[in-house]
Design an enzyme around this catalytic site. Structure first.
Site, PDB file in Angstrom:
ATOM      1  N   LYS A  48      41.232  36.827  49.320  1.00 49.94           N
ATOM      2  CA  LYS A  48      40.214  38.085  49.486  1.00 49.94           C
ATOM      3  C   LYS A  48      38.761  37.410  49.580  1.00 49.94           C
ATOM      4  O   LYS A  48      38.037  37.764  50.447  1.00 49.94           O
ATOM      5  CB  LYS A  48      40.218  39.236  48.248  1.00 49.94           C
ATOM      6  N   LYS A  50      28.073  38.192  45.726  1.00 52.57           N
ATOM      7  CA  LYS A  50      28.898  37.773  44.437  1.00 52.57           C
ATOM      8  C   LYS A  50      30.082  37.327  45.050  1.00 52.57           C
ATOM      9  O   LYS A  50      30.719  36.234  44.765  1.00 52.57           O
ATOM     10  CB  LYS A  50      29.304  39.008  43.702  1.00 52.57           C
TER      11      LYS A  50
END
Length: 299
Positions: free
Chosen positions: A172, A241
């Protein structure tokens, strides 16, 4: 698993849509979120409210979570009033983006209580969550993954990545670094073209018919940037992030990421300039300001 009761913790931007799809598919849901409004919206559609993550885990064997940061995921998994304190939970499906280290920590903590953690980050944004077209990267024991497959396929496309926790997260964050790179290079290219006198819509038509096409040129720019809507629905802080998680893992693996680090630096400037809650499609704005033009209008 048709008709089975599921828990769902974190029903905000992404979780709201995913939980809604599960309700529409006939699953009963026990939900929890710290946002009262988010819970009320799903209660109106038939979901049952819980008082805490532990309360969800006392009512449901399988719990899905969609949460913003690794620290929040850890707190929900094994903190005070977390899933680990419930008496019924057996499977913890984390749809969040936490990075591989957090996924491993959560899996180890829950395993001590006999709960199997499923590392299952998603890609596709709020639109994909709403339409059920997410790419879902599953890392878990194969038997557990196969049992979950009907639930996963309500939300999107099932990709089995491997058995070890953290593999889904690695996949991911790599994907999100590539997505962020596409967003920023498309912003620079579009600003350059507009500054040179090109029409932005004509530019996108050519790019998307050629080898430069990407997710930003095909979707984010025509839908959110050129019309100046900036409403893709994903905040800058969360993408930053994800990029940081990818670069941290690359460093731990000893893999150089020169382009990735440049992307991170540009994103840091955008986050500082526009604020952490700015939409990711607004990354074009600082580049526009430096160049003195605006994509969406002719120079």
């Amino acid at each position: 698993m048709s008709g089975k009761q599921l828990g769902f913790i974190g029903v905000g931007t992404m979780g709201h849509h995913m939980a809604g799809r599960l309700l529409e598919a006939g699953y009963s849901l026990v939900i929890f979120d710290t946002n009262e409004t988010a819970m009320q919206r799903l209660e109106q559609r038939g979901a049952k409210r819980a008082a805490s993550a532990a309360d969800v885990a006392s009512q449901c064997e399988t719990i899905l979570v969609s949460l913003p940061t690794p620290d929040v995921v850890k707190a929900v998994a094994y903190g005070e009033q977390g899933v680990i304190e419930g008496g019924k939970a057996k499977v913890f499906v984390d749809l969040s983006t936490t990075g591989p280290n957090a996924a491993k920590e959560v899996a180890a903590a829950l395993a001590a209580k006999g709960i199997t953690a499923v590392d299952a980050p998603v890609s596709g944004g709020p639109t994909g969550a709403e339409k059920g077209t997410l790419a879902i990267m599953i890392a878990a024991p194969r038997a557990v993954a196969d049992e979950l497959r009907p639930v996963v396929e309500v939300l999107g496309k099932f990709f089995y990545i491997g058995a070890e926790p953290g593999l889904g997260q690695t996949m991911k964050v790599i994907n999100n670094l590539m997505s962020a790179t596409a967003q920023l290079i498309t912003a620079e290219a579009m600003v350059m073209g507009v500054k040179a006198g090109l029409d932005p819509t004509a530019m996108l038509n050519v790019i998307n018919a050629g080898s430069g096409r990407n997710t930003a040129s095909e979707d984010k720019f025509p839908r959110c940037v050129v019309p100046r809507r900036f409403d893709f629905g994903f905040p800058t802080a969360l993408l930053y992030k994800d990029v940081k998680l990818c670069l941290d893992e690359a460093e731990a693996l000893g893999v150089p990421m020169m382009v990735g680090n440049a992307v991170r630096q540009i994103m840091a400037i955008g986050k500082a300039t526009m604020g952490p809650n700015a939409d990711i499609t607004e990354f074009v704005k600082p580049i526009e300001q430096w160049a003195g033009v605006e994509v969406g209008k002719k120079a």
